[in-house]
Design an enzyme around this catalytic site. Structure first.
Site, PDB file in Angstrom:
ATOM      1  N   GLY A 413     -22.510  35.542  71.535  1.00  0.00           N
ATOM      2  CA  GLY A 413     -23.616  36.469  71.339  1.00  0.00           C
ATOM      3  C   GLY A 413     -23.227  37.599  70.394  1.00  0.00           C
ATOM      4  O   GLY A 413     -22.437  37.426  69.458  1.00  0.00           O
ATOM      5  N   SER A 414     -23.760  38.781  70.659  1.00  0.00           N
ATOM      6  CA  SER A 414     -23.617  39.900  69.724  1.00  0.00           C
ATOM      7  C   SER A 414     -22.209  40.470  69.632  1.00  0.00           C
ATOM      8  O   SER A 414     -21.935  41.296  68.754  1.00  0.00           O
ATOM      9  CB  SER A 414     -24.594  41.011  70.102  1.00  0.00           C
ATOM     10  OG  SER A 414     -25.928  40.574  69.931  1.00  0.00           O
ATOM     11  N   THR A 415     -21.277  40.067  70.533  1.00  0.00           N
ATOM     12  CA  THR A 415     -19.893  40.521  70.377  1.00  0.00           C
ATOM     13  C   THR A 415     -19.287  39.952  69.097  1.00  0.00           C
ATOM     14  O   THR A 415     -18.238  40.415  68.645  1.00  0.00           O
ATOM     15  CB  THR A 415     -19.034  40.091  71.579  1.00  0.00           C
ATOM     16  OG1 THR A 415     -19.085  38.659  71.723  1.00  0.00           O
ATOM     17  CG2 THR A 415     -19.517  40.748  72.859  1.00  0.00           C
ATOM     18  N   PHE A 416     -19.974  38.978  68.497  1.00  0.00           N
ATOM     19  CA  PHE A 416     -19.508  38.362  67.242  1.00  0.00           C
ATOM     20  C   PHE A 416     -19.896  39.205  66.024  1.00  0.00           C
ATOM     21  O   PHE A 416     -19.334  39.036  64.940  1.00  0.00           O
ATOM     22  CB  PHE A 416     -20.125  36.962  67.137  1.00  0.00           C
ATOM     23  CG  PHE A 416     -19.685  36.146  65.960  1.00  0.00           C
ATOM     24  CD1 PHE A 416     -18.466  35.485  65.960  1.00  0.00           C
ATOM     25  CD2 PHE A 416     -20.502  36.020  64.839  1.00  0.00           C
ATOM     26  CE1 PHE A 416     -18.065  34.710  64.875  1.00  0.00           C
ATOM     27  CE2 PHE A 416     -20.114  35.248  63.752  1.00  0.00           C
ATOM     28  CZ  PHE A 416     -18.890  34.589  63.773  1.00  0.00           C
ATOM     29  N   LYS A 417     -20.835  40.116  66.186  1.00  0.00           N
ATOM     30  CA  LYS A 417     -21.371  40.858  65.036  1.00  0.00           C
ATOM     31  C   LYS A 417     -20.319  41.643  64.257  1.00  0.00           C
ATOM     32  O   LYS A 417     -20.404  41.729  63.018  1.00  0.00           O
ATOM     33  CB  LYS A 417     -22.508  41.775  65.494  1.00  0.00           C
ATOM     34  CG  LYS A 417     -23.771  40.997  65.870  1.00  0.00           C
ATOM     35  CD  LYS A 417     -24.832  41.885  66.498  1.00  0.00           C
ATOM     36  CE  LYS A 417     -26.087  41.080  66.845  1.00  0.00           C
ATOM     37  NZ  LYS A 417     -27.090  41.866  67.579  1.00  0.00           N
TER      38      LYS A 417
END
Length: 673
Positions: A413-417
């Site tokens: 999820g957004s921890t990849f951003k």
């Protein structure tokens, strides 16, 4: 002349008779020794004398040698001897002897002995020969009729596993074996069996099977199960039951952290028939225990040590008559990990009751401080004796407590951003101060077939968004459009610097992470867009995610994870994957994610904590148009004031996604302050 011819013919006949082959004991001796070296037992038996053959059949002879040599693991059998160089004349009425020396490798080391072979002359109507006069001393020089060979494996003490703080994770301790003595049950047999069944979590049928074994007598002690040495409540309850008796077992495996470190340590258990076959030649016996899961299995060779052995001759009374060879065991190696037991327990306490994975590291050194999987199980139960019913229950449980989740990968999820942000900054496609116009709640391109990227609720208010804003509010559209600008090929190439597709360089095997199932995005723009914010086909473990955040604290260098305390820490996995400026830009934005009131990691506030991090909610869609998919919540954070702890946590199938996880991670930092 006539008499002369007779004399010449007579002399010729005598000469021919003298030259004809006569049986010699040397040839029989050499043939027997050669067959012995090659373990050709049928040939050996054929060279025995008739008296010897009457005492032992060929089948018995062959089986005896085979069994002894297999039991003591014989190899490299060599026999040496010296025979007269000149031809000898032998009295056929006398026994002839030849000295020899035998040498062989065994489970207990090299066995050497000297002996003499006796040969006798035998003659019948059709044959005459020299034959071996055999007895058990030709197996080993000290053996006599009625003696047996006793092989004994000398087990090494298993190495122990400790945390960095010296606390035990897997140690050799004491447990209390519990048994029943039938004659002492005093008519309370059913009560005793029912009581033990409940306390030890084993079936009454299993207890009865043990009590009904053929060797059991009225005064026999029959082992039923075990309890932990410090489980005072169970011990007291068992003592109240008639016929129970305790037997202290030393050197038993004990796991002090229990469920909190179960998947990390794993457990030892009785070796199975299949494992025994797989490890043939490694000195294991059917009575051994072997690491079944976790570090107990991964580090089996180091922890187990090297078994020793002892080979003895026993007399008819089973008393040791002679020790042929003895090799002491070499104890296993103790392992000290970088794991901090207080961090391990704290992380588990936050994760227990849920299903997920968590990793804690020191982001300044790469040392792994905790590896946790939930739901968990108690590895001590396997050592104390677990019933087949309980094993089946654990295996078939829908929560799958035996599955190790910290080794597996999940959509981040957004921890990849922050990874997308770093690649965009390094490739020049993202300018941190340039604002992107995002007027709508959704974003789509022509040719996407109706698919669109949706902003998370907190990001909807902003119409002009820069990188800092996008990270604080976790704006999906910003990162979807950014990765489209970067391009799939460039993104895949630069993502390699973060370790995607590589084996994780850790002593404990962790699944490698991926960006794609295939090699290229091709023309699949919706998939590329989803990848920008950690959806699509991106898969990461909590450990790998934590390592990809270390460049933000180490001037752009991603550290190698370290689990063994004797390994050098602070080593680069990939150097300079981003500039110090890029690392600083992303780091400051991640600090605002937690400190800024609009940040997705802001609530709940914890006074005195200075954290930076990123939230993430991963939707597990089976197709692009699926609605109401399962959500996994993520939060990764580190202490900016004391940068020795970073926690990466993922919890499966939770309402509120990352909002459920944020307080749990913050609780770990509160406890560790």
């Amino acid at each position: 002349m006539k008499w002369l011819k007779v004399i010449i013919l007579s002399l010729a006949f005598i000469g021919l008779a003298g030259c004809s082959e006569q049986p010699s004991p040397e040839e029989t001796f050499k043939g027997y020794m050669a067959a012995w070296e090659n373990q050709e037992y049928g040939t050996m038996y054929g060279l025995l004398g008739e008296d010897s053959k009457e005492k032992i059949s060929e089948a018995e002879f062959t089986e005896r040698y085979k069994k002894i040599y297999k039991d003591i693991n014989v190899s490299e059998l060599k026999v040496t001897y010296s025979l007269p160089e000149e031809e000898q004349e032998y009295d056929q009425e006398e026994t002839q002897t030849f000295a020899y020396e035998a040498s062989m490798d065994s489970m207990a080391g090299t066995i050497n002995f000297s002996h003499e072979a006796e040969l006798v002359f035998e003659e019948d109507d059709d044959n005459m020969r020299w034959a071996v006069k055999w007895n058990p001393s030709m197996i080993f020089a000290g053996m006599e009729e009625g003696d047996t060979i006793y092989p004994e494996t000398l087990s090494p003490e298993r190495g122990e596993i400790f945390g960095k703080d010296g606390e035990g994770l897997a140690v050799n301790g004491t447990i209390q074996e519990v048994g029943l003595v039938p004659s002492r049950m005093e008519g309370d047999e059913e009560e005793a069996k029912d009581g033990l069944s409940e306390i030890l979590n084993i079936s009454v049928e299993s207890i009865e099977q043990k009590l009904n074994q053929s060797w059991v007598k009225a005064d026999s002690y029959v082992p039923i199960g075990s309890v932990a040495n410090d489980d005072e409540e169970k011990i007291a309850a068992i003592k109240e039951l008639s016929g129970t008796q305790f037997n202290e077992i030393d050197n038993a495996r004990v796991y002090p952290l229990g469920k909190a470190a179960a998947h990390l340590t794993g457990y030892v258990d009785d070796i199975t028939a299949e494992q025994l076959k797989e490890r043939e030649g490694e000195g294991y016996t059917s009575n051994d225990k072997v690491g079944q899961t976790g570090l107990e299995r991964v580090m089996e060779q180091q922890l187990r040590g090297t078994p020793g052995g002892k080979v003895s001759i026993l007399d008819e009374n089973n008393e040791v008559k002679e020790v042929l060879a003895e090799k002491p065991a070499s104890d296993g190696e103790d392992l000290t990990l970088t794991i901090q037991t207080d961090v391990q327990k704290s992380v588990y306490d936050q994760l227990k009751g849920d299903s997920g994975s968590a990793t804690a590291i020191n982001p300044s050194t790469g040392e792994v401080s905790a590896l946790v999987s939930a739901p968990s199980y108690n590895p001590n139960q396997f050592v104390l004796g677990m019933s087949q019913e309980r094993r089946k229950e654990l295996t078939e449980n829908s929560d799958r407590p035996l599955v190790n989740k910290f080794t597996k990968t999940y959509s981040p999820g957004s921890t990849f951003k922050p990874i997308t942000a770093s690649i965009g900054l390094e490739s020049g496609t993202i300018n941190p101060v340039t604002e992107m116009s995002i007027p709508e709640r959704t974003y789509s391109e022509e040719g996407w077939g109706g698919y669109s990227v949706t902003r998370v609720p907190g990001a909807n208010e902003e119409k002009q968004v820069n990188l800092r804003d996008a990270l604080i509010r976790s704006d999906n559209i910003y990162f979807a459009r950014s990765i489209l600008d970067i391009g799939g090929e460039t993104f895949l190439e630069q993502a390699k610097d973060f370790g995607f597709g590589e084996d994780i360089p850790l002593a404990y095997p962790i699944s490698s992470s991926q960006i794609l199932n295939g090699d290229s995005f091709g023309s699949n723009e919706p998939l590329l867009a989803d990848t920008g914010y950690g959806q699509g086909e991106v898969q990461m473990s909590t450990l790998h995610l934590a390592m990809t955040y270390t460049p933000f604290m180490n001037e752009g260098t991603m550290l190698k994870p370290v689990l063994m305390n004797n390994e050098e820490n602070g080593q680069a996995w990939h150097e300079n994957i981003m500039s110090p400026e890029t690392a600083s830009t992303v780091r400051e934005s991640l600090q605002a994610v937690v400190e800024n009131e609009n940040g997705t990691g802001y609530e709940p506030q914890v006074e005195g904590l200075e954290l930076a991090g990123k939230t993430g909610t991963a939707e597990l869609k089976q197709s692009l148009d699926q609605e109401n998919a399962q959500e996994n919540g993520w939060f990764i954070a580190w202490d900016t004031e004391n940068p020795d702890l970073m926690v990466s946590m993922m919890i499966e199938d939770v309402e509120g996604g990352s909002h459920y996880v944020v307080p749990k991670v913050k609780n770990v930092f509160k406890e560790m302050r």
